[in-house]
Motif scaffolding. Sequence first.
Motif, PDB file in Angstrom:
ATOM      1  N   SER A   1      -0.251   3.999 -19.280  1.00  0.00           N
ATOM      2  CA  SER A   1       0.589   2.052 -20.549  1.00  0.00           C
ATOM      3  C   SER A   1       0.256   1.673 -19.617  1.00  0.00           C
ATOM      4  O   SER A   1       1.234   0.462 -19.805  1.00  0.00           O
ATOM      5  CB  SER A   1       1.929   2.849 -21.343  1.00  0.00           C
ATOM      6  N   PHE A   2       1.070   1.761 -18.211  1.00  0.00           N
ATOM      7  CA  PHE A   2       0.756   0.408 -17.225  1.00  0.00           C
ATOM      8  C   PHE A   2       0.020  -0.487 -17.614  1.00  0.00           C
ATOM      9  O   PHE A   2      -1.171  -0.619 -16.260  1.00  0.00           O
ATOM     10  CB  PHE A   2       0.310   1.323 -15.848  1.00  0.00           C
ATOM     11  N   TYR A   3      -0.461  -1.413 -18.190  1.00  0.00           N
ATOM     12  CA  TYR A   3      -1.322  -2.284 -18.535  1.00  0.00           C
ATOM     13  C   TYR A   3      -1.477  -3.105 -17.429  1.00  0.00           C
ATOM     14  O   TYR A   3      -2.312  -3.876 -17.625  1.00  0.00           O
ATOM     15  CB  TYR A   3      -1.058  -2.727 -20.185  1.00  0.00           C
ATOM     16  N   ALA A   4      -0.607  -4.122 -17.162  1.00  0.00           N
ATOM     17  CA  ALA A   4      -0.571  -5.122 -15.916  1.00  0.00           C
ATOM     18  C   ALA A   4      -1.565  -4.560 -14.967  1.00  0.00           C
ATOM     19  O   ALA A   4      -2.096  -5.372 -14.094  1.00  0.00           O
ATOM     20  CB  ALA A   4       1.653  -5.210 -15.315  1.00  0.00           C
ATOM     21  N   LEU A   5      -1.131  -3.006 -14.625  1.00  0.00           N
ATOM     22  CA  LEU A   5      -2.644  -2.822 -13.882  1.00  0.00           C
ATOM     23  C   LEU A   5      -3.582  -2.547 -13.904  1.00  0.00           C
ATOM     24  O   LEU A   5      -4.655  -3.966 -13.600  1.00  0.00           O
ATOM     25  CB  LEU A   5      -1.623  -1.415 -13.183  1.00  0.00           C
ATOM     26  N   HIS A   6      -3.721  -1.759 -15.459  1.00  0.00           N
ATOM     27  CA  HIS A   6      -5.155  -2.099 -15.583  1.00  0.00           C
ATOM     28  C   HIS A   6      -5.661  -2.429 -16.134  1.00  0.00           C
ATOM     29  O   HIS A   6      -7.518  -2.202 -16.484  1.00  0.00           O
ATOM     30  CB  HIS A   6      -4.899  -0.375 -16.093  1.00  0.00           C
ATOM     31  N   ARG A   7      -5.235  -3.543 -16.867  1.00  0.00           N
ATOM     32  CA  ARG A   7      -6.209  -4.548 -17.080  1.00  0.00           C
ATOM     33  C   ARG A   7      -5.678  -6.224 -16.688  1.00  0.00           C
ATOM     34  O   ARG A   7      -6.170  -6.649 -16.458  1.00  0.00           O
ATOM     35  CB  ARG A   7      -5.379  -4.368 -18.735  1.00  0.00           C
TER      36      ARG A   7
ATOM     37  N   TYR B   1       0.390  -5.446  -9.092  1.00  0.00           N
ATOM     38  CA  TYR B   1       1.113  -4.869  -8.665  1.00  0.00           C
ATOM     39  C   TYR B   1      -0.239  -3.931  -7.817  1.00  0.00           C
ATOM     40  O   TYR B   1      -0.076  -3.152  -7.696  1.00  0.00           O
ATOM     41  CB  TYR B   1       1.758  -3.900  -9.393  1.00  0.00           C
ATOM     42  N   LYS B   2      -1.157  -4.901  -7.519  1.00  0.00           N
ATOM     43  CA  LYS B   2      -2.491  -3.862  -6.907  1.00  0.00           C
ATOM     44  C   LYS B   2      -1.282  -3.621  -5.803  1.00  0.00           C
ATOM     45  O   LYS B   2      -2.179  -2.627  -5.013  1.00  0.00           O
ATOM     46  CB  LYS B   2      -4.336  -4.086  -6.823  1.00  0.00           C
ATOM     47  N   HIS B   3      -1.088  -4.490  -5.329  1.00  0.00           N
ATOM     48  CA  HIS B   3      -0.570  -4.692  -3.877  1.00  0.00           C
ATOM     49  C   HIS B   3       0.189  -3.171  -3.118  1.00  0.00           C
ATOM     50  O   HIS B   3       0.568  -2.337  -1.862  1.00  0.00           O
ATOM     51  CB  HIS B   3       0.234  -5.953  -3.196  1.00  0.00           C
ATOM     52  N   LEU B   4       0.799  -2.653  -4.264  1.00  0.00           N
ATOM     53  CA  LEU B   4       1.368  -1.381  -4.239  1.00  0.00           C
ATOM     54  C   LEU B   4       0.352  -0.369  -4.305  1.00  0.00           C
ATOM     55  O   LEU B   4       1.111   1.306  -4.250  1.00  0.00           O
ATOM     56  CB  LEU B   4       2.472  -1.351  -5.358  1.00  0.00           C
TER      57      LEU B   4
ATOM     58  N   GLY C   1       0.377  -1.189   0.083  1.00  0.00           N
ATOM     59  CA  GLY C   1      -0.421  -0.023   0.046  1.00  0.00           C
ATOM     60  C   GLY C   1       0.722   0.970   0.165  1.00  0.00           C
ATOM     61  O   GLY C   1       0.334   2.126  -0.091  1.00  0.00           O
ATOM     62  N   CYS C   2       2.472   1.615  -0.315  1.00  0.00           N
ATOM     63  CA  CYS C   2       2.937   2.140  -0.512  1.00  0.00           C
ATOM     64  C   CYS C   2       2.795   3.520  -1.727  1.00  0.00           C
ATOM     65  O   CYS C   2       2.997   4.907  -1.353  1.00  0.00           O
ATOM     66  CB  CYS C   2       4.175   1.679  -1.190  1.00  0.00           C
ATOM     67  N   GLY C   3       1.539   2.967  -2.699  1.00  0.00           N
ATOM     68  CA  GLY C   3       1.017   3.697  -2.707  1.00  0.00           C
ATOM     69  C   GLY C   3       1.726   4.313  -4.407  1.00  0.00           C
ATOM     70  O   GLY C   3       3.382   4.483  -4.714  1.00  0.00           O
ATOM     71  N   LEU C   4       1.196   4.586  -5.615  1.00  0.00           N
ATOM     72  CA  LEU C   4       2.030   4.213  -6.831  1.00  0.00           C
ATOM     73  C   LEU C   4       2.526   5.679  -6.606  1.00  0.00           C
ATOM     74  O   LEU C   4       4.016   5.388  -7.756  1.00  0.00           O
ATOM     75  CB  LEU C   4       0.911   4.019  -8.238  1.00  0.00           C
ATOM     76  N   ASN C   5       2.504   6.928  -5.918  1.00  0.00           N
ATOM     77  CA  ASN C   5       3.302   7.093  -6.578  1.00  0.00           C
ATOM     78  C   ASN C   5       4.713   7.330  -6.147  1.00  0.00           C
ATOM     79  O   ASN C   5       5.861   8.208  -5.986  1.00  0.00           O
ATOM     80  CB  ASN C   5       2.693   8.892  -5.638  1.00  0.00           C
ATOM     81  N   ASN C   6       5.365   6.315  -5.484  1.00  0.00           N
ATOM     82  CA  ASN C   6       6.162   5.764  -4.279  1.00  0.00           C
ATOM     83  C   ASN C   6       7.010   5.501  -5.377  1.00  0.00           C
ATOM     84  O   ASN C   6       7.605   4.477  -4.626  1.00  0.00           O
ATOM     85  CB  ASN C   6       6.130   5.625  -3.068  1.00  0.00           C
TER      86      ASN C   6
END
Length: 304
Positions: A240-246, A250-253, A201-206
């Motif tokens: 372009s982060f298809y691994a996440l949005h499709r 990486y949802k744990h981040l 849960g560190c947030g994608l910003n990090n």
Amino acid sequence: MTILVEQPEFGVEAEETKVHVDEKELVLDGGFVVPQINSFGHTFRDYDAESERRQGVENFYRTNHIHQTYDFVKKMREQYGKLDRVEMSVWECCELLNEVVDESDPDLDEPQIEHLLQTAEAIRRDYPDEDWLHLTGLIHDLGKVLLLPSFGELPQWAVVGDTFPVGCAYDESVVHHKYFKENPDHYNPAYNTKYGVYSEGCGLNNVMMSWGHDDYMYLVAKENKSTLPSAGLFIIRYHSFYALHRSGAYKHLMNEEDVENLKWLQIFNKYDLYSKSKVRIDVEKVKPYYLSLIEKYFPAKLKW
Ligand SMILES: O[C@H]1[C@H](O)[C@@H](O)[C@H](O)[C@@H](O)[C@H]1O
Ligand SMILES: [Fe+2]
Ligand SMILES: [Fe+2]
């Protein structure tokens, strides 16, 4: 206005979206037609389909996966964070994109400005009141100017293609994942575990994403004090982060704000991907509208 369809679940292809089915194409209730095949006669994002673009796209991903390391991204962020190369307006940048060809895209070989306008105009038809989303459509790929000499003339592998986090294990859902075997980080115990240098849960910003047009354009928008809402900046940064949005990797981040913003990104993605076609937009006709949006959300001149 909202699209009156259920959003596809992670990993579920758009064909399964509950919409009016018409033999070859799907019509979203907002009016946007999701085509079943791209201009080359294949389904969208089919990286294995035999086509004139297949080999080139695969070569692209091989080089991309070999070179996108944690150290490389850190260096690029520092270098480009200075924004000391060019001064120009958002529209001037759109025009520059006419020069740019994207070697990573199996679905598109049109000049990039067409893609920007096709995306923006398709969103505008279905979401007439969300002007920030129209503008986000127009500018989301502007970072591809990194390919041009005055922006450092970066190679394609450092500008386009899908993105993924560096500093933790590369997920198998990333396109042509096998080529990560040639990336040194893949063997570094600090970087090759599920969390790597990050935490739950560190947030994608990090999280450091592979370097390219997304992160660069986000940086430009943020540092030049764009007033786009957080969802707009998120879309630019992670489209372009298809691994996440499709694929839902990486949802744990993600943190709570990411979860909210991801909903908009998933709406945006349909238009980004499925508006790619041979239908041309009359640039001069729509230009005054987009100039007014640029004026609303950006300063007249930006540092790039
Ligand atoms: O090849 C494409 C292209 O480079 C897009 O601009 C990017 O957003 C996509 O993720 C990628 O698949
Ligand atoms: Fe893009
Ligand atoms: Fe795009």
